[in-house]
Design a protein around this motif. Structure first.
Motif, mmCIF file in Angstrom:
data_model
loop_
_atom_site.group_PDB
_atom_site.id
_atom_site.type_symbol
_atom_site.label_atom_id
_atom_site.label_comp_id
_atom_site.label_asym_id
_atom_site.label_seq_id
_atom_site.Cartn_x
_atom_site.Cartn_y
_atom_site.Cartn_z
ATOM 1 N N LEU A 81 44.386 29.005 39.705
ATOM 2 C CA LEU A 81 44.946 30.359 39.761
ATOM 3 C C LEU A 81 44.862 31.061 38.411
ATOM 4 O O LEU A 81 44.582 32.263 38.351
ATOM 5 C CB LEU A 81 46.394 30.328 40.256
ATOM 6 N N LYS A 82 45.073 30.342 37.342
ATOM 7 C CA LYS A 82 44.974 30.944 36.002
ATOM 8 C C LYS A 82 43.566 31.475 35.765
ATOM 9 O O LYS A 82 43.387 32.604 35.300
ATOM 10 C CB LYS A 82 45.347 29.915 34.945
ATOM 11 N N VAL A 87 40.126 36.812 36.097
ATOM 12 C CA VAL A 87 39.045 37.658 36.619
ATOM 13 C C VAL A 87 39.615 38.799 37.473
ATOM 14 O O VAL A 87 39.248 39.962 37.295
ATOM 15 C CB VAL A 87 38.052 36.809 37.451
ATOM 16 N N THR A 88 40.504 38.469 38.396
ATOM 17 C CA THR A 88 41.015 39.482 39.328
ATOM 18 C C THR A 88 42.032 40.409 38.683
ATOM 19 O O THR A 88 42.195 41.540 39.130
ATOM 20 C CB THR A 88 41.700 38.821 40.542
ATOM 21 N N ARG A 89 42.744 39.899 37.676
ATOM 22 C CA ARG A 89 43.838 40.633 37.037
ATOM 23 C C ARG A 89 44.901 41.010 38.064
ATOM 24 O O ARG A 89 45.553 42.040 37.969
ATOM 25 C CB ARG A 89 43.344 41.895 36.298
ATOM 26 N N HIS A 90 45.056 40.152 39.076
ATOM 27 C CA HIS A 90 46.009 40.409 40.159
ATOM 28 C C HIS A 90 46.498 39.071 40.691
ATOM 29 O O HIS A 90 45.732 38.308 41.273
ATOM 30 C CB HIS A 90 45.319 41.211 41.262
ATOM 31 N N ASP A 91 47.775 38.790 40.502
ATOM 32 C CA ASP A 91 48.316 37.477 40.837
ATOM 33 C C ASP A 91 48.260 37.155 42.323
ATOM 34 O O ASP A 91 47.860 36.060 42.718
ATOM 35 C CB ASP A 91 49.739 37.321 40.292
ATOM 36 N N VAL A 92 48.627 38.100 43.169
ATOM 37 C CA VAL A 92 48.642 37.819 44.605
ATOM 38 C C VAL A 92 47.216 37.717 45.147
ATOM 39 O O VAL A 92 46.941 36.892 46.027
ATOM 40 C CB VAL A 92 49.469 38.872 45.373
#
Length: 170
Positions: A81-82, A87-92
């Motif tokens: 997840l880290k 890359v996504t800059r979005h946790d969910v």
């Protein structure tokens, strides 16, 4: 740029860390992400249980494998997840991608498109936050509170005959 070395954000992750460490299982970023995975998996199971969108209920064995995604959530998922969130800059969104990735690994790729279906990040987060706080209260805070009240009750019985100023107007 600060000249200070890295610092705890509060005394809770500084000098009181040992006292509150058990809460990390629930109230840390990893604990929150585990709960997010749980919400995503249970939502996916709710959709398939109702045979929505051309699916059918998953087998008991596959259901157990899916639930293992959050029951066995650990260091590998935290690292995954880290990297993905960088890359996504979005946790969910990173959590959604983790579930999709694990569906592929489990041979359940056909269900991947239902991951996060009709959900917003707030749907996932609000449920995950509720689960983490509920579990922290039930599994950590309340047992500690019960231990304190039991110790106080024992002390009250043990010292019930002791003279106290408060009993005589102090």
């Amino acid at each position: 740029m600060s000249s200070l070395p890295p610092q705890p954000l509060s005394p809770l992750d500084g000098r009181y860390f040992a006292t509150v460490a058990e809460l990390g299982d629930y109230l840390s970023e990893a604990g929150l992400n585990r709960a997010r995975v749980e919400v995503e998996v249970e939502w996916l199971l709710a959709l398939t249980d109702r045979s929505l969108f051309g699916t059918s209920p998953v087998s008991d064995a596959d259901r157990a494998k899916l639930r293992a995604l959050y029951e066995e959530f650990g260091a590998d998922e935290i690292a995954w997840l880290k990297d993905k969130e960088a890359v996504t800059r979005h946790d969910v969104k990173a959590v959604e991608y983790l579930v999709r990735d694990r569906l592929d690994t489990l041979g359940l790729t056909a269900l991947a498109e239902l991951t996060h279906f009709a959900c917003t990040s707030e749907d996932i987060n609000s449920t995950a936050y509720a689960l983490t706080v509920q579990r922290a209260v039930e599994r950590v805070w309340l047992p500690k509170l019960r231990a304190v009240t039991a110790a106080l009750a024992e002390l009250a019985v043990q010292h019930r005959d002791a003279a106290m100023l408060s009993r005589t107007h102090g």
